[in-house]
Design a protein around this motif. Structure first.
Motif, PDB file in Angstrom:
ATOM      1  N   SER A  79      19.337  -8.082  -1.327  1.00 14.48           N
ATOM      2  CA  SER A  79      18.574  -7.962  -0.086  1.00 14.48           C
ATOM      3  C   SER A  79      17.752  -9.231   0.177  1.00 14.48           C
ATOM      4  CB  SER A  79      17.657  -6.745  -0.169  1.00 14.48           C
ATOM      5  OG  SER A  79      16.879  -6.633   0.994  1.00 14.48           O
ATOM      6  N   ALA A  80      17.092  -9.740  -0.881  1.00 15.94           N
ATOM      7  CA  ALA A  80      16.283 -10.954  -0.721  1.00 15.94           C
ATOM      8  C   ALA A  80      17.169 -12.149  -0.367  1.00 15.94           C
ATOM      9  CB  ALA A  80      15.520 -11.242  -2.012  1.00 15.94           C
ATOM     10  N   ASP A  81      18.330 -12.225  -1.013  1.00 17.82           N
ATOM     11  CA  ASP A  81      19.256 -13.321  -0.733  1.00 17.82           C
ATOM     12  C   ASP A  81      19.755 -13.250   0.710  1.00 17.82           C
ATOM     13  OD1 ASP A  81      22.548 -14.293  -1.397  1.00 17.82           O
ATOM     14  OD2 ASP A  81      20.818 -15.611  -1.659  1.00 17.82           O
ATOM     15  N   MET A  82      20.099 -12.045   1.147  1.00 11.30           N
ATOM     16  CA  MET A  82      20.585 -11.885   2.526  1.00 11.30           C
ATOM     17  C   MET A  82      19.486 -12.210   3.537  1.00 11.30           C
ATOM     18  SD  MET A  82      22.890  -8.476   2.128  1.00 11.30           S
ATOM     19  CE  MET A  82      24.227  -8.700   3.267  1.00 11.30           C
ATOM     20  N   THR A  83      18.272 -11.788   3.219  1.00 11.93           N
ATOM     21  CA  THR A  83      17.142 -12.083   4.097  1.00 11.93           C
ATOM     22  C   THR A  83      16.919 -13.595   4.180  1.00 11.93           C
ATOM     23  OG1 THR A  83      16.115  -9.985   3.488  1.00 11.93           O
ATOM     24  CG2 THR A  83      14.690 -11.630   4.484  1.00 11.93           C
ATOM     25  N   ARG A  84      17.003 -14.257   3.032  1.00  9.99           N
ATOM     26  CA  ARG A  84      16.843 -15.713   3.015  1.00  9.99           C
ATOM     27  C   ARG A  84      17.922 -16.397   3.857  1.00  9.99           C
ATOM     28  NH1 ARG A  84      19.338 -19.449   0.634  1.00  9.99           N
ATOM     29  NH2 ARG A  84      20.470 -18.075  -0.779  1.00  9.99           N
ATOM     30  N   GLN A  85      19.168 -15.955   3.680  1.00 14.19           N
ATOM     31  CA  GLN A  85      20.264 -16.537   4.467  1.00 14.19           C
ATOM     32  C   GLN A  85      20.050 -16.307   5.962  1.00 14.19           C
ATOM     33  OE1 GLN A  85      24.023 -15.056   3.089  1.00 14.19           O
ATOM     34  NE2 GLN A  85      23.752 -15.859   1.016  1.00 14.19           N
ATOM     35  N   TYR A  86      19.583 -15.125   6.285  1.00 13.42           N
ATOM     36  CA  TYR A  86      19.330 -14.807   7.695  1.00 13.42           C
ATOM     37  C   TYR A  86      18.253 -15.714   8.289  1.00 13.42           C
ATOM     38  CZ  TYR A  86      17.926 -12.055  11.777  1.00 13.42           C
ATOM     39  OH  TYR A  86      17.615 -11.640  13.046  1.00 13.42           O
ATOM     40  N   THR A 110      28.661 -12.537  13.121  1.00 12.23           N
ATOM     41  CA  THR A 110      28.445 -12.650  11.668  1.00 12.23           C
ATOM     42  C   THR A 110      27.193 -11.887  11.257  1.00 12.23           C
ATOM     43  OG1 THR A 110      29.471 -14.846  11.691  1.00 12.23           O
ATOM     44  CG2 THR A 110      28.148 -14.285   9.755  1.00 12.23           C
ATOM     45  N   LEU A 111      26.160 -12.009  12.079  1.00  8.62           N
ATOM     46  CA  LEU A 111      24.918 -11.294  11.800  1.00  8.62           C
ATOM     47  C   LEU A 111      25.135  -9.790  11.829  1.00  8.62           C
ATOM     48  CD1 LEU A 111      21.892 -11.267  11.302  1.00  8.62           C
ATOM     49  CD2 LEU A 111      21.550 -11.460  13.778  1.00  8.62           C
ATOM     50  N   GLU A 112      25.888  -9.310  12.806  1.00  7.59           N
ATOM     51  CA  GLU A 112      26.165  -7.874  12.888  1.00  7.59           C
ATOM     52  C   GLU A 112      26.926  -7.397  11.647  1.00  7.59           C
ATOM     53  OE1 GLU A 112      26.525  -7.673  17.768  1.00  7.59           O
ATOM     54  OE2 GLU A 112      28.244  -7.164  16.524  1.00  7.59           O
ATOM     55  N   LYS A 113      27.891  -8.247  11.242  1.00  4.90           N
ATOM     56  CA  LYS A 113      28.654  -7.890  10.036  1.00  4.90           C
ATOM     57  C   LYS A 113      27.722  -7.844   8.818  1.00  4.90           C
ATOM     58  CE  LYS A 113      32.702  -9.218   7.325  1.00  4.90           C
ATOM     59  NZ  LYS A 113      32.106  -9.249   6.024  1.00  4.90           N
ATOM     60  N   THR A 114      26.821  -8.822   8.731  1.00  5.60           N
ATOM     61  CA  THR A 114      25.870  -8.854   7.608  1.00  5.60           C
ATOM     62  C   THR A 114      24.988  -7.613   7.616  1.00  5.60           C
ATOM     63  OG1 THR A 114      25.858 -11.261   7.677  1.00  5.60           O
ATOM     64  CG2 THR A 114      24.041 -10.206   6.519  1.00  5.60           C
ATOM     65  N   GLU A 115      24.518  -7.237   8.795  1.00  8.44           N
ATOM     66  CA  GLU A 115      23.676  -6.038   8.901  1.00  8.44           C
ATOM     67  C   GLU A 115      24.463  -4.781   8.542  1.00  8.44           C
ATOM     68  OE1 GLU A 115      20.386  -7.395  12.245  1.00  8.44           O
ATOM     69  OE2 GLU A 115      22.188  -6.323  12.892  1.00  8.44           O
ATOM     70  N   ALA A 116      25.746  -4.778   8.982  1.00  4.22           N
ATOM     71  CA  ALA A 116      26.599  -3.634   8.618  1.00  4.22           C
ATOM     72  C   ALA A 116      26.778  -3.569   7.112  1.00  4.22           C
ATOM     73  CB  ALA A 116      27.948  -3.739   9.320  1.00  4.22           C
ATOM     74  N   ASP A 117      26.992  -4.750   6.502  1.00  5.18           N
ATOM     75  CA  ASP A 117      27.129  -4.806   5.044  1.00  5.18           C
ATOM     76  C   ASP A 117      25.839  -4.353   4.357  1.00  5.18           C
ATOM     77  OD1 ASP A 117      29.224  -7.802   4.910  1.00  5.18           O
ATOM     78  OD2 ASP A 117      29.726  -5.690   5.261  1.00  5.18           O
ATOM     79  N   LEU A 118      24.718  -4.805   4.920  1.00  5.62           N
ATOM     80  CA  LEU A 118      23.420  -4.412   4.364  1.00  5.62           C
ATOM     81  C   LEU A 118      23.234  -2.901   4.468  1.00  5.62           C
ATOM     82  CD1 LEU A 118      20.710  -5.194   3.147  1.00  5.62           C
ATOM     83  CD2 LEU A 118      19.857  -5.593   5.465  1.00  5.62           C
ATOM     84  N   LYS A 119      23.601  -2.365   5.634  1.00  2.00           N
ATOM     85  CA  LYS A 119      23.493  -0.914   5.828  1.00  2.00           C
ATOM     86  C   LYS A 119      24.411  -0.186   4.851  1.00  2.00           C
ATOM     87  CE  LYS A 119      23.966   2.690   9.306  1.00  2.00           C
ATOM     88  NZ  LYS A 119      24.403   3.015  10.667  1.00  2.00           N
ATOM     89  N   LYS A 120      25.636  -0.708   4.727  1.00  2.00           N
ATOM     90  CA  LYS A 120      26.587  -0.115   3.797  1.00  2.00           C
ATOM     91  C   LYS A 120      26.059  -0.189   2.365  1.00  2.00           C
ATOM     92  CE  LYS A 120      31.400  -0.416   2.301  1.00  2.00           C
ATOM     93  NZ  LYS A 120      32.652  -1.170   2.395  1.00  2.00           N
TER      94      LYS A 120
END
Length: 197
Positions: A79-86, A110-120
């Motif tokens: 989560s922290a890594d994804m937040t940093r990338q975002y 790409t952002l939507e996909k990342t959020e979907a992945d995060l949600k998943k």
């Protein structure tokens, strides 16, 4: 006079024989008590083993909790890594927004996909957490059930032991009363009053 001596001797022999029989029965009762003690020792060993099994289940539960904690830490790292990338993407987009109008849509996807992945990932984490919690509850229920079963078994065997000892005592008292009555009749047959002796 000689017949009286013979009667006295017969009386002594019967009395000695009876004393030996009572001694033998007493020794037999002691042997039975020792056997019951051995049986109780076996039951104590079973109880000890059940405690060991219970401790093993507790260790498994602790391992499951540790695994869950590791999963939580992994999730936090992702989560922290994804937040940093975002955040990095947002900064870069802010600097180059006028040049990258065409890439904005792609980046948004790409952002939507990342959020979907995060949600998943969150859903998977929640599912794993629920499964681990259910497993912990199940293990705790099994530990509790095993403890109650072993306690019931131990109590049943102790009750049976008490019942056997009570039965042996009743038999011993009946036999003792019978011997006393027999001796009383023998004394009366010889013309002696048992209360005078």
């Amino acid at each position: 006079m000689p017949p009286k001596k013979k009667k006295g001797k017969k009386k002594k022999k019967k009395k000695d024989g009876d004393e030996l029989t009572i001694e033998d029965k007493y020794k037999q009762t002691l042997d039975e008590i020792e056997a019951l003690k051995d049986h109780l020792t076996v039951r104590k060993e079973l109880t000890r083993r059940s405690k060991v099994t219970s401790e093993e289940w507790k260790e498994r539960m602790l391992d499951a909790e540790n695994d869950l904690e590791v999963e939580k830490q992994d999730y936090q790292s992702v989560s922290a890594d994804m937040t940093r990338q975002y955040k990095t993407m947002q900064t870069e987009m802010g600097l180059r927004i006028h040049q990258l109008e065409t890439d904005l849509e792609k980046t948004s996807k790409t952002l939507e996909k990342t959020e979907a992945d995060l949600k998943k990932t969150r859903e998977e984490k929640d599912k794993i957490e629920r499964l681990k919690n259910d497993e912990i509850k199940e293990l705790q229920m099994k530990i509790d059930a095993m403890g109650m079963q072993y306690e019931t078994v131990l109590n049943d065997h102790l009750d049976k032991l008490i019942e056997k000892i009570g039965g042996a005592r009743a038999k011993w008292e009946d036999h003792s009363t019978m011997i006393q009555t027999k001796h009383k009749h023998i004394l009366l047959d010889y013309g002696l009053n048992p209360q005078d002796i």
